[in-house]
Design a protein around this motif. Structure first.
Motif, PDB file in Angstrom:
ATOM      1  N   TRP A   1      65.389  -9.491   6.780  1.00 48.35           N
ATOM      2  CA  TRP A   1      65.617  -8.649   5.608  1.00 48.35           C
ATOM      3  C   TRP A   1      64.532  -7.573   5.501  1.00 48.35           C
ATOM      4  CZ3 TRP A   1      68.673  -6.474   2.529  1.00 48.35           C
ATOM      5  CH2 TRP A   1      68.381  -6.154   1.205  1.00 48.35           C
ATOM      6  N   CYS A   2      63.296  -7.962   5.775  1.00 50.19           N
ATOM      7  CA  CYS A   2      62.199  -7.002   5.725  1.00 50.19           C
ATOM      8  C   CYS A   2      62.376  -5.945   6.812  1.00 50.19           C
ATOM      9  CB  CYS A   2      60.873  -7.739   5.894  1.00 50.19           C
ATOM     10  SG  CYS A   2      59.445  -6.661   5.891  1.00 50.19           S
TER      11      CYS A   2
ATOM     12  N   VAL B   1      65.210  -4.932   8.256  1.00 51.16           N
ATOM     13  CA  VAL B   1      66.319  -4.035   7.928  1.00 51.16           C
ATOM     14  C   VAL B   1      65.871  -2.967   6.929  1.00 51.16           C
ATOM     15  CG1 VAL B   1      68.502  -3.950   6.691  1.00 51.16           C
ATOM     16  CG2 VAL B   1      68.177  -5.622   8.482  1.00 51.16           C
ATOM     17  N   GLN B   2      65.138  -3.384   5.909  1.00 55.34           N
ATOM     18  CA  GLN B   2      64.605  -2.433   4.926  1.00 55.34           C
ATOM     19  C   GLN B   2      63.721  -1.386   5.574  1.00 55.34           C
ATOM     20  OE1 GLN B   2      62.367  -4.115   1.740  1.00 55.34           O
ATOM     21  NE2 GLN B   2      63.717  -5.849   1.555  1.00 55.34           N
ATOM     22  N   THR B   3      62.955  -1.830   6.581  1.00 59.45           N
ATOM     23  CA  THR B   3      61.988  -0.939   7.208  1.00 59.45           C
ATOM     24  C   THR B   3      62.680   0.070   8.107  1.00 59.45           C
ATOM     25  OG1 THR B   3      60.453  -2.773   7.166  1.00 59.45           O
ATOM     26  CG2 THR B   3      59.874  -0.914   8.547  1.00 59.45           C
TER      27      THR B   3
ATOM     28  N   VAL C   1      58.850   5.061   3.601  1.00 61.98           N
ATOM     29  CA  VAL C   1      59.417   3.729   3.394  1.00 61.98           C
ATOM     30  C   VAL C   1      59.049   3.229   1.996  1.00 61.98           C
ATOM     31  CG1 VAL C   1      59.283   1.321   4.106  1.00 61.98           C
ATOM     32  CG2 VAL C   1      59.587   3.095   5.804  1.00 61.98           C
ATOM     33  N   GLY C   2      57.759   3.210   1.680  1.00 60.43           N
ATOM     34  CA  GLY C   2      57.334   2.905   0.317  1.00 60.43           C
ATOM     35  C   GLY C   2      57.696   1.529  -0.184  1.00 60.43           C
ATOM     36  N   TYR C   3      57.172   0.464   0.479  1.00 61.90           N
ATOM     37  CA  TYR C   3      57.391  -0.887  -0.062  1.00 61.90           C
ATOM     38  C   TYR C   3      56.892  -0.973  -1.498  1.00 61.90           C
ATOM     39  CZ  TYR C   3      57.984  -2.675   4.717  1.00 61.90           C
ATOM     40  OH  TYR C   3      58.412  -2.925   5.974  1.00 61.90           O
TER      41      TYR C   3
ATOM     42  N   ASP D   1      64.057 -13.958   5.664  1.00 55.59           N
ATOM     43  CA  ASP D   1      63.183 -12.995   4.978  1.00 55.59           C
ATOM     44  C   ASP D   1      62.686 -11.941   5.945  1.00 55.59           C
ATOM     45  OD1 ASP D   1      63.385 -14.318   2.576  1.00 55.59           O
ATOM     46  OD2 ASP D   1      61.595 -15.524   2.892  1.00 55.59           O
TER      47      ASP D   1
ATOM     48  N   GLY E   1      62.924   0.253   2.117  1.00 54.71           N
ATOM     49  CA  GLY E   1      61.669  -0.323   1.651  1.00 54.71           C
ATOM     50  C   GLY E   1      61.645  -0.774   0.214  1.00 54.71           C
TER      51      GLY E   1
ATOM     52  N   GLY F   1      64.941   2.996  -2.772  1.00 50.34           N
ATOM     53  CA  GLY F   1      64.498   1.609  -2.727  1.00 50.34           C
ATOM     54  C   GLY F   1      63.257   1.286  -3.524  1.00 50.34           C
TER      55      GLY F   1
ATOM     56  N   MET G   1      72.842   0.295   3.205  1.00 50.39           N
ATOM     57  CA  MET G   1      71.711   1.034   3.784  1.00 50.39           C
ATOM     58  C   MET G   1      72.169   1.861   4.974  1.00 50.39           C
ATOM     59  SD  MET G   1      68.655  -1.730   3.942  1.00 50.39           S
ATOM     60  CE  MET G   1      68.188  -2.618   2.467  1.00 50.39           C
TER      61      MET G   1
ATOM     62  N   ARG H   1      72.369  -9.620   0.433  1.00 48.14           N
ATOM     63  CA  ARG H   1      71.560  -8.850   1.374  1.00 48.14           C
ATOM     64  C   ARG H   1      72.413  -8.236   2.477  1.00 48.14           C
ATOM     65  NH1 ARG H   1      65.931 -12.416   1.827  1.00 48.14           N
ATOM     66  NH2 ARG H   1      65.151 -11.742  -0.201  1.00 48.14           N
TER      67      ARG H   1
ATOM     68  N   ASP I   1      54.031  -2.615  -2.277  1.00 45.90           N
ATOM     69  CA  ASP I   1      53.166  -3.772  -2.524  1.00 45.90           C
ATOM     70  C   ASP I   1      51.730  -3.319  -2.775  1.00 45.90           C
ATOM     71  OD1 ASP I   1      53.086  -2.884   0.048  1.00 45.90           O
ATOM     72  OD2 ASP I   1      52.807  -4.827   0.965  1.00 45.90           O
TER      73      ASP I   1
ATOM     74  N   GLY J   1      60.473  -3.614  -0.798  1.00 44.10           N
ATOM     75  CA  GLY J   1      59.152  -4.174  -0.974  1.00 44.10           C
ATOM     76  C   GLY J   1      59.148  -5.542  -1.633  1.00 44.10           C
ATOM     77  N   ASP J   2      60.319  -6.171  -1.831  1.00 41.77           N
ATOM     78  CA  ASP J   2      60.310  -7.531  -2.368  1.00 41.77           C
ATOM     79  C   ASP J   2      59.738  -8.504  -1.343  1.00 41.77           C
ATOM     80  OD1 ASP J   2      62.459  -7.035  -0.778  1.00 41.77           O
ATOM     81  OD2 ASP J   2      63.866  -8.241  -1.898  1.00 41.77           O
ATOM     82  N   VAL J   3      59.971  -8.244  -0.063  1.00 40.77           N
ATOM     83  CA  VAL J   3      59.274  -8.980   0.991  1.00 40.77           C
ATOM     84  C   VAL J   3      58.580  -7.954   1.882  1.00 40.77           C
ATOM     85  CG1 VAL J   3      60.607 -11.115   1.093  1.00 40.77           C
ATOM     86  CG2 VAL J   3      61.460  -9.109   2.243  1.00 40.77           C
ATOM     87  N   ALA J   4      57.248  -7.995   1.880  1.00 44.13           N
ATOM     88  CA  ALA J   4      56.485  -7.039   2.682  1.00 44.13           C
ATOM     89  C   ALA J   4      55.378  -7.811   3.391  1.00 44.13           C
ATOM     90  CB  ALA J   4      55.886  -5.957   1.792  1.00 44.13           C
ATOM     91  N   PRO J   5      55.048  -7.409   4.624  1.00 47.72           N
ATOM     92  CA  PRO J   5      54.026  -8.151   5.371  1.00 47.72           C
ATOM     93  C   PRO J   5      52.645  -8.039   4.726  1.00 47.72           C
ATOM     94  CG  PRO J   5      54.643  -6.155   6.537  1.00 47.72           C
ATOM     95  CD  PRO J   5      55.608  -6.314   5.412  1.00 47.72           C
TER      96      PRO J   5
END
Lengths: 229, 229, 229, 229
Positions: free
Chosen positions: C159-160, C162-164, A168-170, C156, C169, D169, D188, D181, A172, C171-175
């Motif tokens: 969006w996070c 969906v990326q995951t 996945v590779g965020y 947000d 990923g 990504g 995606m 988005r 952060d 990573g603009d919004v990551a936990p």
């Protein structure tokens, strides 16, 4: 004479297999304590000594097998390259866990080839857990010395490793040191293989079901596709 | 007469195959030195001349084959589009390495089709190494001229390429120039194919094992699933 | 006597299947309202009570089945580990939706095994939607309490997620919280499996077409490869 | 009478297929000019009118087919859901390009099923190009209105789309608006399918080779694995 030498080689491997496996768990535990314990605690010193001692055992085992094999060193190193890697990175030896797990499981079942897909998934899962934990320790050990690194706690390191293994590779938290990046690269490659294992299992499992459907034409009770429920 | 022309064409290809392969390694080495050497060193100038000279050889080879083929240029370009790409990007020619490696390996073994999976993995590995190294050089060359780029050392460039090929993409170092992004795009596509190769190998290998299990029903010695150990 | 106990166990499961499924939707709706409603609204209190009540129902169901099974608790927990997970995370129970959907669809068609690929895709899609929505709620609930988190709105969080799930990923919004990262980890693993399902379906479908082509040699009407159009 | 109505329906589709395909290219070109041209240019106005006119044609076609089919509207919408999506997002209609390409190619070859793998790769490539270009236009159109978006040029938008389709990504440029988005989410999902297509092709191709090897046992001339060279 060559056969006798081989015999002693095989006998040595058979006898040392289980002890060395447990020793690798001791090594991993020692490494974990050394990395995670406080800086000046007694535990840390004990752990450091444990790591060095177990590592020595692995090196002795390697040298004994090299001598017993009666091969030229270069040839031995090339034919046993995986063992050579394991001597340099003893944490990988704990991956033999899957072999031990397999041996234990094989005794319980009479038709082991039925359980190919669960076995692949179990292997993939156990290897991921083990490599992920070892990799997190190594990554944390490399990165915390660099004040500019975003990885300052073991939790950050675990989070980075999880992102890497699943590709996945965020980003952060990403390694900034050379050794940290090398560890992450190794984990990425394993992650690529992990993806291949999961995908390949799913693919061959679907093909299996489809072929069985084609053979048993009566449409009465079609096999359940086993969806996640 | 056409057959004779084709014969000369084929003969030319057969004779130039090996020299041009080594020349491509010289090209790659020259390019690496030109990119990595200090700005005003003698090595850099020698490397620049090497790059230009080897490139000229590739262009001459292309023109000679175009003439020998006695085809119309457009038709030749379309039928030999891969060679055309290689003339424009000579670093790709080094990928013929896998062909040479294959030829060498084929001599050693008598049943080459047994080794399909190792061969695919070897191809994927060698291509990744070669493309990764060439891509890192090109990326570094493009990005270091831009002061806003996060890629300022060759190590950063390698790190970015590794992230790209495995499709992890942390994004802590990402190209900002147009040429850098084009190189990264090419690497992404190769990474997609690499993922396909790894996954496909794993998938077909599992199917292979399963089919063999179905045929040899006696459950005595099930084939080991070859887990990473 | 054991057979009778099993009979009562199975009867209980058969009768509670559908009501508990609808209850899981009520639970999910209640959880969604509790997370998304304004802080001091009446709806939020009603939702909280709904969540607690439905959760109690699931626990009661679990205990009743434990008693009816007449097995030792540890053995029951190990054999029904999926049910145990569902009691702890009741949102997963809604995944039984795919079983219900399957049962409904099975009544309409007479040859259900023909629809293996659409079914896998439907399962993957429904599971993704459900897990994605539940995961977004949980992630939002965890992250909004941390003022340093980039996830401050439900959008947000979606969006996070969906990326995951697609392993992209950005990573603009990551936990950043521990519970948020645990939820993301679970979603990553599901995303890995989702990728495997899509790839595996495609792969086995292509193989299916190819085999049919090999058998029906007459090249008149080759089957359309069904490209996205 | 129903058969006659169906006949007119089919005849309408057959006659409008090619004109509507070219119209979809006109639509795409018009949309591209509208998005990329300067704010107050004449071209932009012409493009806007072109977009509206071609869109109207698609709507008229949809309504005509709805009437000709003599079905109830809801049933028609459900059975032709893909056409409904295409009416709402006419840029997707250009994906029929692959059907036209297939028809053209089918005339040239006599054994089309031989070319299954190249065809899948061609489909995947054409669809990626088309969806990537359309998606970049839409993303750019959505994002440039937001001053906080990192996507301020069409190049940034293209770069973001490439990252998304290959599931890499980096996240150095990621959409921040809701519509951006949504477009990225659609890309995606297509990227996930693209990965599945590439992997599946590779996998089934390997299996194909392996099975042929098993059947033609004589180990003399094993088929080349067609490595990238």
């Amino acid at each position: 004479m060559h056969a006798e030498a081989e015999g002693r080689d095989v006998a040595w491997e058979r006898r040392t297999e289980i002890p060395l496996f447990y020793l690798s768990l001791v090594f991993l535990a020692g490494y974990a304590v050394r990395v995670l314990a406080h800086a000046h605690s007694l535990w840390r010193d004990i752990a450091a000594i444990t790591v060095v001692l177990t590592w020595l055992c692995f090196i002795v085992d390697y040298v004994v097998r090299l001598v017993l094999s009666r091969q030229r060193p270069l040839r031995f190193v090339r034919r046993h390259w995986l063992d050579t890697v394991i001597v340099i990175l003893p944490t990988l030896r704990a991956l033999r866990m899957v072999k031990v797990h397999d041996a234990v499981m094989a005794k319980r079942r009479d038709r082991p080839h039925r359980s190919l897909y669960p076995r692949v998934i179990t292997y993939a899962g156990l290897s991921s857990l083990l490599l992920g934990f070892s990799g997190s320790l190594g990554l944390f050990d490399s990165e915390r010395r660099d004040p500019h690194s975003p990885i300052q706690t073991f939790g950050d390191s675990l989070w980075c490793v999880v992102q890497t293994l699943t590709t996945v590779g965020y980003g952060d938290v990403a390694p900034v040191t050379v050794s940290g990046r090398l560890i992450a690269t190794a984990l990425m490659m394993f992650g690529l293989g992990l993806l291949g294992a999961v995908t390949g299992s799913f693919s061959s499992w679907l093909i299996q079901i489809f072929r069985r459907d084609d053979e048993e034409e009566p449409p009465g009770d079609a096999p359940s596709p086993g969806a996640p429920h």
